[in-house]
Design a protein around this motif. Structure first.
Motif, PDB file in Angstrom:
ATOM      1  N   LEU A  50       1.093  -0.919  -0.172  1.00  0.00           N
ATOM      2  CA  LEU A  50       0.044  -0.189   0.062  1.00  0.00           C
ATOM      3  C   LEU A  50       0.803   0.908  -0.042  1.00  0.00           C
ATOM      4  CD1 LEU A  50      -2.415  -1.230   3.432  1.00  0.00           C
ATOM      5  CD2 LEU A  50      -2.843  -1.876   0.113  1.00  0.00           C
ATOM      6  N   LEU A  51       1.264   1.745  -0.731  1.00  0.00           N
ATOM      7  CA  LEU A  51       1.468   4.109  -1.326  1.00  0.00           C
ATOM      8  C   LEU A  51       0.032   4.585  -0.063  1.00  0.00           C
ATOM      9  CD1 LEU A  51       3.689   3.656  -4.431  1.00  0.00           C
ATOM     10  CD2 LEU A  51       4.452   3.385  -1.811  1.00  0.00           C
ATOM     11  N   LEU A  52       0.892   5.371   0.738  1.00  0.00           N
ATOM     12  CA  LEU A  52      -0.630   5.907   0.866  1.00  0.00           C
ATOM     13  C   LEU A  52      -0.164   7.138   1.096  1.00  0.00           C
ATOM     14  CD1 LEU A  52      -2.471   3.969   3.699  1.00  0.00           C
ATOM     15  CD2 LEU A  52      -3.023   4.218   1.414  1.00  0.00           C
ATOM     16  N   ASP A  53      -1.113   8.469   0.755  1.00  0.00           N
ATOM     17  CA  ASP A  53      -0.584   9.942   1.138  1.00  0.00           C
ATOM     18  C   ASP A  53      -1.199  10.270   2.712  1.00  0.00           C
ATOM     19  OD1 ASP A  53       0.045  12.298   0.736  1.00  0.00           O
ATOM     20  OD2 ASP A  53      -2.138  12.930   0.306  1.00  0.00           O
ATOM     21  N   VAL A  54      -0.482  11.115   3.338  1.00  0.00           N
ATOM     22  CA  VAL A  54      -0.300  10.895   4.753  1.00  0.00           C
ATOM     23  C   VAL A  54      -1.826  12.482   4.577  1.00  0.00           C
ATOM     24  CG1 VAL A  54       0.575  12.394   6.787  1.00  0.00           C
ATOM     25  CG2 VAL A  54       1.728   9.937   5.379  1.00  0.00           C
ATOM     26  N   MET A  55      -1.332  13.490   4.284  1.00  0.00           N
ATOM     27  CA  MET A  55      -2.083  14.083   4.154  1.00  0.00           C
ATOM     28  C   MET A  55      -3.264  14.189   2.699  1.00  0.00           C
ATOM     29  SD  MET A  55      -0.524  17.320   5.750  1.00  0.00           S
ATOM     30  CE  MET A  55       1.400  17.489   4.466  1.00  0.00           C
ATOM     31  N   MET A  56      -4.810  14.154   3.387  1.00  0.00           N
ATOM     32  CA  MET A  56      -5.761  14.234   2.267  1.00  0.00           C
ATOM     33  C   MET A  56      -6.931  14.944   2.930  1.00  0.00           C
ATOM     34  SD  MET A  56      -4.878  10.277   0.577  1.00  0.00           S
ATOM     35  CE  MET A  56      -5.435   9.343   2.111  1.00  0.00           C
ATOM     36  N   PRO A  57      -7.564  15.154   1.978  1.00  0.00           N
ATOM     37  CA  PRO A  57      -8.853  15.862   2.821  1.00  0.00           C
ATOM     38  C   PRO A  57     -10.091  14.651   3.165  1.00  0.00           C
ATOM     39  CG  PRO A  57      -9.228  16.257   0.416  1.00  0.00           C
ATOM     40  CD  PRO A  57      -7.359  15.364   0.533  1.00  0.00           C
ATOM     41  N   GLY A  58     -11.402  14.887   4.043  1.00  0.00           N
ATOM     42  CA  GLY A  58     -11.282  13.886   4.135  1.00  0.00           C
ATOM     43  C   GLY A  58     -10.886  12.892   4.859  1.00  0.00           C
ATOM     44  N   MET A  59     -10.556  11.649   4.863  1.00  0.00           N
ATOM     45  CA  MET A  59      -9.813  10.547   5.305  1.00  0.00           C
ATOM     46  C   MET A  59      -8.346  10.373   5.115  1.00  0.00           C
ATOM     47  SD  MET A  59     -10.474   6.156   5.131  1.00  0.00           S
ATOM     48  CE  MET A  59     -12.552   6.644   5.022  1.00  0.00           C
ATOM     49  N   ASN A  60      -7.960  10.665   5.867  1.00  0.00           N
ATOM     50  CA  ASN A  60      -6.409  11.469   6.148  1.00  0.00           C
ATOM     51  C   ASN A  60      -5.904   9.572   5.883  1.00  0.00           C
ATOM     52  OD1 ASN A  60      -5.180  10.192   9.012  1.00  0.00           O
ATOM     53  ND2 ASN A  60      -5.390  11.882   9.459  1.00  0.00           N
ATOM     54  N   GLY A  61      -4.547   9.049   5.648  1.00  0.00           N
ATOM     55  CA  GLY A  61      -3.444   8.718   5.839  1.00  0.00           C
ATOM     56  C   GLY A  61      -3.684   7.520   6.669  1.00  0.00           C
ATOM     57  N   PRO A  62      -3.129   7.752   8.186  1.00  0.00           N
ATOM     58  CA  PRO A  62      -3.315   7.042   9.132  1.00  0.00           C
ATOM     59  C   PRO A  62      -5.348   6.867   9.121  1.00  0.00           C
ATOM     60  CG  PRO A  62      -2.121   8.932   9.600  1.00  0.00           C
ATOM     61  CD  PRO A  62      -2.568   9.224   7.679  1.00  0.00           C
TER      62      PRO A  62
END
Length: 130
Positions: A50-62
């Motif tokens: 899984l490659l996950l961005d950390v800062m995203m609107p709505g549901m963040n990476g964590p």
């Protein structure tokens, strides 16, 4: 083929990552523009990483990782966070959440594929023949 679920809200970064990972011909990349989309996409799909961005609107990476880990097939999939916030305290916090690795943004597109392969080899060596 190495299966990657890439979650990134920025369309330009998604495109750069897709091009970078496609260069080798070793990766099949499924991309999602949000954590919510990733959780939907993950039903019935088991990537190698899984490659996950950390800062995203709505549901963040964590938060996205927390939801993905509730899916039985996703419990042991290595996660790599990609973030522009790469101070040691930020990295330590992401590693404490179970991240296998943290890649700083901006990332080097020419190195991304090898970084991902190395992470998979380290965490699930049976998936990649050297």
């Amino acid at each position: 083929m190495i299966e990657i679920l890439h979650v990134e809200d920025d369309a330009d970064i998604r495109e750069i990552a897709l091009i970078a990972l496609s260069l080798s011909g070793e990766f099949r990349v499924v991309q999602c523009p949000s954590g919510e989309d990733a959780v939907r996409q993950a039903q019935g799909y088991t990537p190698d990483v899984l490659l996950l961005d950390v800062m995203m609107p709505g549901m963040n990476g964590p938060e996205t990782l927390g939801h993905l880990r509730k899916i039985p097939a996703m419990i042991d999939v290595p996660v790599v966070f990609m973030t522009a916030r790469a101070q040691q305290s930020d990295v330590d916090q992401l590693l404490s959440l179970g991240a296998a690795h943290v890649i700083s943004k901006p990332f080097d597109p020419l190195l991304l594929g090898e970084q991902v392969k190395g992470i998979i080899q380290e965490h699930t060596p049976w998936k990649i023949a050297v």
